[in-house]
Design a protein around this motif. Structure first.
Motif, mmCIF file in Angstrom:
data_model
loop_
_atom_site.group_PDB
_atom_site.id
_atom_site.type_symbol
_atom_site.label_atom_id
_atom_site.label_comp_id
_atom_site.label_asym_id
_atom_site.label_seq_id
_atom_site.Cartn_x
_atom_site.Cartn_y
_atom_site.Cartn_z
ATOM 1 N N PHE A 284 0.817 -1.210 0.000
ATOM 2 C CA PHE A 284 0.000 0.000 0.000
ATOM 3 C C PHE A 284 0.854 1.265 0.000
ATOM 4 O O PHE A 284 0.440 2.297 -0.540
ATOM 5 C CB PHE A 284 -0.965 -0.022 1.182
ATOM 6 N N GLY A 285 2.039 1.185 0.565
ATOM 7 C CA GLY A 285 2.947 2.322 0.466
ATOM 8 C C GLY A 285 3.391 2.567 -0.959
ATOM 9 O O GLY A 285 3.454 3.711 -1.427
ATOM 10 N N MET A 286 3.681 1.469 -1.681
ATOM 11 C CA MET A 286 4.057 1.598 -3.089
ATOM 12 C C MET A 286 2.927 2.206 -3.906
ATOM 13 O O MET A 286 3.144 3.091 -4.746
ATOM 14 C CB MET A 286 4.433 0.228 -3.645
ATOM 15 N N LEU A 287 1.708 1.727 -3.687
ATOM 16 C CA LEU A 287 0.570 2.288 -4.416
ATOM 17 C C LEU A 287 0.441 3.785 -4.157
ATOM 18 O O LEU A 287 0.159 4.567 -5.073
ATOM 19 C CB LEU A 287 -0.723 1.576 -3.996
ATOM 20 N N SER A 288 0.649 4.190 -2.908
ATOM 21 C CA SER A 288 0.524 5.604 -2.557
ATOM 22 C C SER A 288 1.602 6.433 -3.234
ATOM 23 O O SER A 288 1.322 7.503 -3.793
ATOM 24 C CB SER A 288 0.610 5.776 -1.036
ATOM 25 N N TYR A 289 2.836 5.952 -3.209
ATOM 26 C CA TYR A 289 3.927 6.697 -3.841
ATOM 27 C C TYR A 289 3.736 6.778 -5.351
ATOM 28 O O TYR A 289 4.017 7.820 -5.965
ATOM 29 C CB TYR A 289 5.274 6.049 -3.514
ATOM 30 N N ARG A 290 3.271 5.707 -5.955
ATOM 31 C CA ARG A 290 3.056 5.748 -7.398
ATOM 32 C C ARG A 290 1.922 6.703 -7.754
ATOM 33 O O ARG A 290 1.940 7.331 -8.817
ATOM 34 C CB ARG A 290 2.738 4.345 -7.937
ATOM 35 N N ALA A 291 0.924 6.831 -6.875
ATOM 36 C CA ALA A 291 -0.188 7.749 -7.128
ATOM 37 C C ALA A 291 0.264 9.199 -7.133
ATOM 38 O O ALA A 291 -0.359 10.049 -7.773
ATOM 39 C CB ALA A 291 -1.285 7.556 -6.083
ATOM 40 N N VAL A 292 1.360 9.494 -6.410
ATOM 41 C CA VAL A 292 1.889 10.867 -6.404
ATOM 42 C C VAL A 292 3.128 10.964 -7.279
ATOM 43 O O VAL A 292 3.951 11.866 -7.128
ATOM 44 C CB VAL A 292 2.182 11.338 -4.960
ATOM 45 N N GLU A 293 3.280 9.990 -8.184
ATOM 46 C CA GLU A 293 4.282 10.023 -9.259
ATOM 47 C C GLU A 293 5.722 9.990 -8.754
ATOM 48 O O GLU A 293 6.591 10.718 -9.246
ATOM 49 C CB GLU A 293 4.046 11.252 -10.156
ATOM 50 N N VAL A 294 5.984 9.124 -7.774
ATOM 51 C CA VAL A 294 7.353 8.878 -7.329
ATOM 52 C C VAL A 294 7.864 7.635 -8.052
ATOM 53 O O VAL A 294 7.152 6.624 -8.129
ATOM 54 C CB VAL A 294 7.399 8.662 -5.799
ATOM 55 N N PRO A 295 9.077 7.676 -8.604
ATOM 56 C CA PRO A 295 9.612 6.499 -9.317
ATOM 57 C C PRO A 295 9.607 5.253 -8.447
ATOM 58 O O PRO A 295 9.784 5.322 -7.224
ATOM 59 C CB PRO A 295 11.046 6.931 -9.674
ATOM 60 N N ALA A 296 9.422 4.110 -9.086
ATOM 61 C CA ALA A 296 9.220 2.854 -8.358
ATOM 62 C C ALA A 296 10.400 2.517 -7.446
ATOM 63 O O ALA A 296 10.207 2.079 -6.310
ATOM 64 C CB ALA A 296 8.991 1.724 -9.358
ATOM 65 N N GLU A 297 11.634 2.698 -7.937
ATOM 66 C CA GLU A 297 12.804 2.331 -7.134
ATOM 67 C C GLU A 297 12.936 3.225 -5.902
ATOM 68 O O GLU A 297 13.222 2.754 -4.798
ATOM 69 C CB GLU A 297 14.081 2.392 -7.977
ATOM 70 N N GLN A 298 12.735 4.550 -6.084
ATOM 71 C CA GLN A 298 12.814 5.453 -4.942
ATOM 72 C C GLN A 298 11.690 5.162 -3.948
ATOM 73 O O GLN A 298 11.903 5.177 -2.730
ATOM 74 C CB GLN A 298 12.728 6.917 -5.398
ATOM 75 N N ALA A 299 10.508 4.882 -4.460
ATOM 76 C CA ALA A 299 9.379 4.563 -3.594
ATOM 77 C C ALA A 299 9.654 3.291 -2.787
ATOM 78 O O ALA A 299 9.421 3.251 -1.573
ATOM 79 C CB ALA A 299 8.110 4.397 -4.425
ATOM 80 N N THR A 300 10.153 2.259 -3.455
ATOM 81 C CA THR A 300 10.419 0.997 -2.767
ATOM 82 C C THR A 300 11.498 1.161 -1.711
ATOM 83 O O THR A 300 11.361 0.664 -0.577
ATOM 84 C CB THR A 300 10.849 -0.074 -3.782
#
Length: 337
Positions: A284-300
């Motif tokens: 759910f953290g990944m989904l949230s970061y992707r929703a605000v357009e943070v790159p997948a690697e930085q989000a993870t």
């Protein structure tokens, strides 16, 4: 009257939740592992800056100290039976125990420890924990609503509006639970009369227990103050996610992005997962970061680092505390039974 927190019905439910959590949590972690460049994530983590992490850990420690004080106030509003000093360590350790062991055993340990150490009825301790969880739920919903209202997201406006509506309804329902125990009891009686199923009776009995715990916690004004305190505590804990974000090169002006991810990853822990909430927190953290357009690697990398900061201190504290207490630890209490 005493309450056995490990009744056969609850034990069976805990086992089902545990195995469901193993399956769901593992699936979430596999999905994360296969959808992100983990080598790039490892490179980001290796370059993490320490100063923001130290500030995050300080905020986390202060957060737990204040949470222990809040629980003590729920147990003993007058401060005559429960001293703050002896209650902090077992309170913190109970979270670490649940983060290591399955079946939410930290909750069981906390009930037994406070029952034995302060001669409190187990039902009284359980009631305080129920109110504590409702306070936490309404507060994290408020944080999520605040973040969702302020942040710019790539989600369609219709979906954002639906999220906001759900959050408003959930917050309103939580306030009803906290501020109107009579309404809870009335709803329980109505539901029990309209539906003759055994499940309705159990739900009604649980609702009456919640109402009794809320009523014992103080007047509405005091509970409203507890809501404000709890809201502040979750904002304080969100600094852990902000610290991870800044440590990995995130920008401070973008602080709403880690706040949003923190709120929804925390709400995601309501979904069954591995002990320590591994799997659901990351997903759910990944989904949230992707929703605000943070790159997948930085989000993870940010999610993993934040989760480590939230999990490791309490887990280590619980292990050290259990060893240091030896015969007085909750493990010995349970063994003695």
């Amino acid at each position: 009257m005493t309450v056995d927190p490990m009744s056969s019905t609850e034990t069976g439910g805990n086992r089902l939740r545990f195995w469901l959590g193993v399956l769901v949590g593992t699936a979430f972690l596999v999905l994360l592992w296969t959808s992100v460049d983990m080598a790039a994530v490892g490179g980001l983590l290796a370059r993490a800056n320490w100063p923001p992490l130290l500030l995050a850990l300080f905020a986390y420690g202060l957060d737990f100290l204040l949470r222990a004080w809040r629980f003590r106030m729920l147990l003993d509003p007058g401060g005559r039976r429960v001293a703050l000093g002896p209650s902090v360590a077992p309170f913190v350790a109970s979270f670490g125990i649940s983060d290591i062991l399955p079946f939410r055993l930290g909750d069981v340990f906390r009930i037994y420890w406070f029952h034995r150490r302060f001669s409190l009825p187990m039902g009284h301790v359980l009631g305080a924990m129920v109110v504590e969880r409702v306070l936490d739920l309404v507060s994290i919903l408020m944080v999520a609503g605040l973040a969702l209202f302020l942040v710019d997201t790539a989600l369609p406006d219709e979906i954002v509006m639906q999220f906001r509506l759900v959050l408003v309804v959930a917050v309103a329902a939580s306030f009803l639970v906290l501020l109107s125990p009579a309404a809870i009891e009335a709803a329980a009686v109505w539901g029990e009369r309209r539906c003759g199923l055994p499940l309705a009776g159990r739900i009604a009995e649980a609702a009456r227990s919640v109402a009794g715990a809320v009523r014992a916690s103080g007047n509405p004004g005091r509970l409203f103050g507890m809501v404000l305190l709890s809201f502040a505590l979750w904002l304080l804990e969100s600094l852990v996610m902000l610290g991870a974000w800044l440590s990995l090169g995130g920008s401070l002006p973008d602080w709403l992005k880690p706040l949003t991810a923190f709120a929804f990853s925390t709400l995601g822990t309501l979904v069954p997962a591995l002990p320590g909430h591994f799997g659901s927190y990351e997903f759910f953290g990944m989904l949230s970061y992707r929703a605000v357009e943070v790159p997948a690697e930085q989000a993870t990398a940010t999610i993993l680092l934040a989760h480590l900061l939230l999990w490791l201190p309490t887990a280590l504290f619980a292990l050290v505390w259990l060893v240091s207490m030896r015969r007085q630890s909750p493990l010995m209490v349970l063994k003695a039974r």
